[in-house]
Structure formats: structure tokens, C-alpha cells
Design a protein around this motif. Structure first.
Motif, PDB file in Angstrom:
ATOM      1  N   UNK A  42      -5.152  11.196  17.509  1.00 21.60           N
ATOM      2  CA  UNK A  42      -6.146  12.201  18.225  1.00 21.60           C
ATOM      3  C   UNK A  42      -7.079  11.389  19.014  1.00 21.60           C
ATOM      4  N   UNK A  43      -6.627  10.634  19.918  1.00 25.33           N
ATOM      5  CA  UNK A  43      -7.069   9.475  20.811  1.00 25.33           C
ATOM      6  C   UNK A  43      -8.448   9.990  21.385  1.00 25.33           C
ATOM      7  N   UNK A  44      -9.654   9.595  21.301  1.00 26.61           N
ATOM      8  CA  UNK A  44     -10.845  10.099  21.969  1.00 26.61           C
ATOM      9  C   UNK A  44     -11.170  11.177  21.619  1.00 26.61           C
ATOM     10  N   UNK A  45     -10.942  12.000  20.428  1.00 24.90           N
ATOM     11  CA  UNK A  45     -11.325  13.108  20.005  1.00 24.90           C
ATOM     12  C   UNK A  45     -12.340  12.808  18.896  1.00 24.90           C
ATOM     13  N   UNK A  46     -13.027  13.809  18.553  1.00 24.17           N
ATOM     14  CA  UNK A  46     -14.060  13.563  17.539  1.00 24.17           C
ATOM     15  C   UNK A  46     -13.423  14.264  16.159  1.00 24.17           C
ATOM     16  N   UNK A  77       0.745  -1.477  -0.077  1.00 27.36           N
ATOM     17  CA  UNK A  77      -0.069   0.109   0.021  1.00 27.36           C
ATOM     18  C   UNK A  77       0.802   0.973  -0.070  1.00 27.36           C
ATOM     19  N   UNK A  78       0.670   2.173  -1.053  1.00 23.86           N
ATOM     20  CA  UNK A  78       1.680   3.324  -0.935  1.00 23.86           C
ATOM     21  C   UNK A  78       1.325   4.353   0.153  1.00 23.86           C
ATOM     22  N   UNK A  79       2.586   4.889   0.492  1.00 23.49           N
ATOM     23  CA  UNK A  79       2.671   5.924   1.537  1.00 23.49           C
ATOM     24  C   UNK A  79       1.618   7.102   1.328  1.00 23.49           C
ATOM     25  N   UNK A  80       0.973   7.861   2.143  1.00 18.75           N
ATOM     26  CA  UNK A  80       0.006   8.914   1.836  1.00 18.75           C
ATOM     27  C   UNK A  80       0.767  10.086   2.707  1.00 18.75           C
ATOM     28  N   UNK A  81       0.089  11.317   2.754  1.00 16.52           N
ATOM     29  CA  UNK A  81       0.615  12.355   3.271  1.00 16.52           C
ATOM     30  C   UNK A  81       0.412  12.536   4.742  1.00 16.52           C
ATOM     31  N   UNK A  82      -0.735  12.100   5.173  1.00 15.80           N
ATOM     32  CA  UNK A  82      -1.091  12.053   6.490  1.00 15.80           C
ATOM     33  C   UNK A  82      -2.049  11.141   6.818  1.00 15.80           C
ATOM     34  N   UNK A  83      -1.910  10.393   8.317  1.00 16.39           N
ATOM     35  CA  UNK A  83      -3.029   9.535   8.627  1.00 16.39           C
ATOM     36  C   UNK A  83      -3.363  10.136   9.985  1.00 16.39           C
ATOM     37  N   UNK A  84      -4.572  10.532  10.147  1.00 15.93           N
ATOM     38  CA  UNK A  84      -5.244  10.721  11.585  1.00 15.93           C
ATOM     39  C   UNK A  84      -5.682   9.578  12.041  1.00 15.93           C
ATOM     40  N   UNK A  85      -5.251   9.417  13.351  1.00 16.09           N
ATOM     41  CA  UNK A  85      -5.451   7.886  13.892  1.00 16.09           C
ATOM     42  C   UNK A  85      -6.226   8.190  15.259  1.00 16.09           C
ATOM     43  N   UNK A  86      -7.131   6.969  15.592  1.00 15.92           N
ATOM     44  CA  UNK A  86      -7.615   7.207  16.586  1.00 15.92           C
ATOM     45  C   UNK A  86      -8.913   7.907  17.445  1.00 15.92           C
ATOM     46  N   UNK A  87      -9.196   8.544  16.239  1.00 15.10           N
ATOM     47  CA  UNK A  87     -10.430   9.454  16.265  1.00 15.10           C
ATOM     48  C   UNK A  87     -11.789   8.816  16.369  1.00 15.10           C
ATOM     49  N   UNK A  88     -13.059   9.585  16.409  1.00 20.27           N
ATOM     50  CA  UNK A  88     -14.163   9.074  16.311  1.00 20.27           C
ATOM     51  C   UNK A  88     -14.897  10.031  15.200  1.00 20.27           C
ATOM     52  N   UNK A  89     -15.193   9.300  13.912  1.00 23.01           N
ATOM     53  CA  UNK A  89     -15.609  10.128  12.798  1.00 23.01           C
ATOM     54  C   UNK A  89     -17.366  10.109  12.899  1.00 23.01           C
ATOM     55  N   UNK A  90     -17.558  11.638  12.587  1.00 19.71           N
ATOM     56  CA  UNK A  90     -19.146  11.897  12.927  1.00 19.71           C
ATOM     57  C   UNK A  90     -19.750  12.183  11.644  1.00 19.71           C
ATOM     58  N   UNK A  91     -20.904  11.652  11.413  1.00 19.47           N
ATOM     59  CA  UNK A  91     -21.674  11.780  10.295  1.00 19.47           C
ATOM     60  C   UNK A  91     -23.023  12.274  10.605  1.00 19.47           C
ATOM     61  N   UNK A  92     -24.024  12.650   9.840  1.00 14.74           N
ATOM     62  CA  UNK A  92     -25.442  12.686  10.454  1.00 14.74           C
ATOM     63  C   UNK A  92     -25.948  11.748  11.055  1.00 14.74           C
ATOM     64  N   UNK A  93     -25.482  10.201  10.572  1.00 18.73           N
ATOM     65  CA  UNK A  93     -26.158   9.100  10.896  1.00 18.73           C
ATOM     66  C   UNK A  93     -25.364   8.336  11.732  1.00 18.73           C
ATOM     67  N   UNK A  94     -24.203   8.669  12.053  1.00 17.36           N
ATOM     68  CA  UNK A  94     -23.406   7.722  13.090  1.00 17.36           C
ATOM     69  C   UNK A  94     -22.137   8.165  13.450  1.00 17.36           C
TER      70      UNK A  94
END
Length: 491
Positions: A49-53, A1-18
Motif C-alpha cells: 500500500x505504498x504511500x497510503x495511510x 520467524x513464523x509465517x503469518x496470514x497477511x503483511x501490509x507493507x509500505x504504508x503510513x500508520x496513523x495514531x492520534x499522536x503520530x
């Protein structure tokens, strides 16, 4: 898998549904993956960003960055810095600058000023009697949308006549372009203000009395009628009154393409606050009696009101604190404080983070034709991201604002829930609660990515472009010839 610019790890992703525990991979300014930490590619930068949204960046449909023309109030650099600090990744700027954004030349001046922006932007050009003939030219040269000041406000731009407003809607309907409307009845307000000034009224309550709820009810009704007749898309700015909400509900039920915003001041403050603060809280429309607060909040929850905006409208301290209420400039800075205020209400249990994402990002992205590219945390979208700490507490202070304006009705208000990192197209513009100053100028116009749905044009037969044409076979310089028969008893 190729390397990317940035990975934000450990967060909680928010959408209108979940809300899901997930990491986000970013490359080339776009989101390339959202999912479990174990399946993420390696990032040249890894950011925990452990525990953050992780929320889609807020889109503020209503800001006044005052540039060009009023650099002592705000500039694109300072206003967009405030947006970045407030978790706002896209703004739409209003046309009551100097010169007003009603000509191609004025638009080009504003676009050059906006080159200093930290965040992405759209430009609402002016819809007025003098601009109806250049609406398409303005669109061709970079305007994303329009603003009609049906109610007067800072800049004293004349309200468009009903004839000009209807004709403009006829032009914009087949183009699918949405028009923001300041919906108050200017005639009523001007007469009431004039009468009170003549009587010597300069007190705070005089401003409230000059702009009663009926001004909003009448103007919203009129705009709905014009929109429904033509099929033009409209957006009601800074909804302040509970009294016209039924008009909006009924219009939406009939299929009118109308969107509505309200602002934190209309759901969290009321006339008691204005009486206490004076000109600091003079806004148009005014904050109203407390009876309006909860119905407006309920309207956000049920979708009658689509989104949160700020009407960020900065002025100097002196301009906001004059003794004569009529001489106080209307508005205050709000783009930097909106998210903390609303997250505080989420923490109180009045709404969910999913509700907030719908109000702050999804609904405005859909209204302005940006959804899918902006307004969502998903592969292929712009990496417009705000990371929030729902446990961080603090107190808002006007002295700490990035805005040039250092006076705010929110000064001293306790909040819980803050944006702590903001990214625009994958680049940090605010990090660890501090502005990333070398990101100045990173913002771009959203003009090139707008994709409005196919419009529903109505009553095209009656548009000005059609009725000004001479019918085929009908001489332009003569009345039709009619045979006149004299009755027999008159011969």
C-alpha cells in the motif's frame, strides 16, 4: 520467524499522536507486529500500500439498519455493506426497529438479523418506562448499551419519564454501562409542531421552528444532572447546537462521565441547505443556522465533542420527498460517506489525520469499552483496518450507495480522500474500492470484548432499589407510633 496470514507493507500508520512509516503483520485476525518493513515476518499474502495511510477502522456509534421491521429501507446485509465500503469496521445499531429492541425476544430477533453483517457490531437496547425492569436481562442476552429517546424521532417511541430515566441510570451506574441519549425536549417540540400543523404550516422551515436550540439545551442539562447525581455514564447523540457546548465543558471539568458525538451534517451543512433540499435533509435534531458549524468543529478539535458518528438513517426516495414536511421520514444514509467527507476536510487543512483517527476510532472505542482490542493499530488488537488514499478525488453519488436508500444530501459533492481497503479482524470486506461479497456474515457482536472501566457510583443511598425497602423495625402496614403530649393550656 513464523509465517503469518497477511503483511501490509509500505504504508503510513496513523495514531492520534503520530504518523509513522510502518508495515503491519496480521495473523488469526489480530495484529501481531507493527514496524519497519525489514523486521516483518513473511506473509502468506503480501499486500503493498505504498504511500497510503493505514488507519484503525472507524467505529460508528450511531446507525439505524432498520432490521427487523423495515426491509424496504435497509437490512443488516445492505447497511453493513455500506459500512464496509465507508471504512467503518464496527457499528452500534439503534433500537427503533419493529419490534423495538426493548424485550429479550426483540433483541434475539435483531441478533439473528445481524448474523448477515459484514462488520462487527454492538446493539443499543431501548431505555423507556416499560424497559426499566428488564435492563439487566437485556444486557445478559446480548445488548451492549442503551438508547433513551428523550427527543422523539422515527418510530415515535415515547420519551421516558424523568422518573424512569433516573431509575434506569441508578440501575446502570454500578454496571458501568453507557446510555446514548437523544437530547431534545419532547414536550416543547410536540406542542410547537401541533400548533404549526393547526395553522397549516407544512413547509421546510416549520420543522426547524419546531425544534429550537433551547430544546437541546434543556435536555442536555437534564441528562447531565441525572448522570452527575447517579454516576451513570451517558453519551449525547448527534450534537447539533453550539449553544449547549458550555454545559458539556463544565460537566467534563466536574468529572461527569459524558461523551458526545456530532455528525458531518452538523459541521458541514446548515439551514440554507435544508431549505434548498427539503425533506431530503429533514433530520432530528435539525441542521441549524450556519453559526453553529464552526463552534461544533472547534469542539471536536478541543475534545468537548469526542467523536464523529453518522446517524445513518435510510428511507425510500418517496418517504424523503413528500410535499408535507411533517410526512417526510427523518434521516438519510451516511455510514458510507462519512470518511470521504471528513478526509476532504483534512485535505483542506481543517484538521489532521491524527485528529480524525481520534474522532473516528479511538474515542468511540474508549466510550464503549473496546479500546486496545479495537480503535488502535497495535500488536494484540483486532486487525480492524482501513487503508485510505488521501490523493484520490471523486464525487459522491447516491446512486452508487450500497444502502437500499438511494437519496442523500451529499449527492454531487466533490471529495478528496477515500477509503480504498477495509479489513475486519484481518479479513478484507472491501478491497480496491469494491465490496468483498463473500465476507457477508463475517461480523460479530462486540459484547464479549467490552471492558468498561470501574464506575463511579454516586448517591447510592437514594436509589429506587433502596428507598422501596421498608426500614428495619418499621411495620409495613402502619405509621410509626408517636406519643402526643397536649400542652397544659389546652387541657
Amino acid at each position: 520467524m513464523p509465517t503469518v496470514d497477511l503483511v501490509i507493507r509500505g504504508g503510513k500508520v496513523v495514531s492520534p499522536d503520530a504518523i509513522i512509516e510502518a508495515s503491519v503483520a496480521i495473523d488469526g485476525g489480530k495484529i501481531v507486529a507493527v514496524g519497519h518493513d525489514d523486521i516483518m515476518p513473511t506473509g502468506r499474502e503480501e499486500f503493498r500500500v505504498d504511500g497510503q495511510y493505514i488507519l484503525p477502522g472507524a467505529i460508528d456509534s450511531h446507525v439505524h439498519f432498520r432490521d427487523p421491521g423495515y426491509p424496504h429501507k435497509e437490512t443488516w446485509k445492505t447497511g453493513s455493506a455500506a459500512a464496509a465500503m465507508g471504512g467503518v469496521t464496527t457499528v452500534f445499531d439503534m433500537p427503533n426497529t419493529k419490534p423495538a429492541t426493548g424485550t429479550v425476544e426483540a433483541l434475539q430477533i435483531k441478533l439473528r438479523a445481524a448474523e448477515a453483517s459484514y462488520v462487527d457490531f454492538g446493539i443499543h437496547a431501548l431505555l423507556g418506562d416499560d424497559t426499566v425492569d428488564v435492563l439487566e436481562d437485556l444486557l445478559d442476552n446480548g445488548a451492549t448499551s442503551f438508547k433513551a429517546f428523550v427527543g422523539n424521532t422515527f418510530g415515535n417511541l415515547p420519551a421516558p419519564s424523568d422518573g424512569a430515566l433516573l431509575e434506569a441510570f441508578e440501575i446502570l451506574a454500578p454496571l458501568g454501562i453507557r446510555t446514548v441519549v437523544h437530547a431534545e425536549n419532547s414536550s416543547i417540540m410536540a406542542r410547537r409542531q401541533q400548533r404549526m400543523q393547526a395553522a397549516g404550516r407544512i413547509d421546510t422551515q416549520a420543522h426547524l421552528a419546531a425544534r429550537p436550540e433551547v430544546c437541546e439545551i434543556e435536555a442536555v442539562s437534564r441528562i447531565i444532572h441525572f448522570s452527575e447525581w447517579t454516576g451513570a455514564r451517558v453519551h449525547i447523540a448527534h450534537k447539533s447546537s453550539a449553544d449547549a457546548l458550555w454545559l458539556v465543558r463544565d460537566a467534563k471539568a466536574r468529572g461527569v462521565d459524558i461523551t458526545v458525538e456530532t455528525c458531518p451534517q452538523y459541521v458541514l451543512l446548515n439551514t440554507a441547505d435544508m431549505i434548498r433540499m427539503g425533506g431530503v435533509l429533514r433530520v432530528n435534531p435539525p441542521v441549524r443556522d450556519a453559526r453553529h458549524n464552526q463552534p461544533l468543529w472547534d469542539a471536536l478539535l478541543d475534545g468537548t465533542v469526542d467523536m464523529i458518528a453518522t446517524d445513518h438513517a435510510p428511507h425510500s426516495i418517496e418517504e424523503n420527498t413528500r410535499a408535507n414536511i411533517w410526512e417526510c421520514d427523518c434521516g438519510f444514509p451516511g455510514v458510507e460517506t462519512q470518511m470521504a467527507l471528513m478526509l476532504t476536510e483534512v485535505n483542506k487543512g481543517r484538521a489532521t489525520l491524527m485528529d480524525y483517527v481520534r474522532w473516528s476510532a479511538v474515542a468511540p472505542a474508549k466510550a464503549w469499552g473496546l479500546y486496545g482490542t479495537k480503535g488502535v493499530i497495535a500488536a494484540g488488537a483486532h486487525a480492524d483496518i482501513v487503508i485510505v488514499d488521501m490523493n484520490r478525488s471523486g464525487m459522491l453519488s447516491h446512486g452508487k450507495l450500497q444502502s437500499i436508500s438511494k437519496i442523500s444530501p451529499w449527492n454531487g459533492r466533490s471529495v478528496k480522500g477515500y477509503p480504498v481497503h477495509t479489513l475486519v479482524r484481518g479479513r478484507f470486506v472491501m478491497r480496491d474500492g469494491r465490496l468483498v461479497e463473500d465476507a457477508v456474515g463475517w461480523g460479530k457482536s462486540v459484547k464479549g470484548i467490552q471492558k468498561m472501566p470501574t464506575p463511579d457510583v454516586r448517591n447510592d443511598w437514594s436509589t429506587m432499589k433502596n428507598i422501596v425497602k421498608v426500614p428495619e423495625g418499621f411495620p409495613n402496614n402502619a405509621l410509626p407510633q408517636v406519643d402526643v403530649v397536649t400542652p397544659a393550656d389546652e387541657r
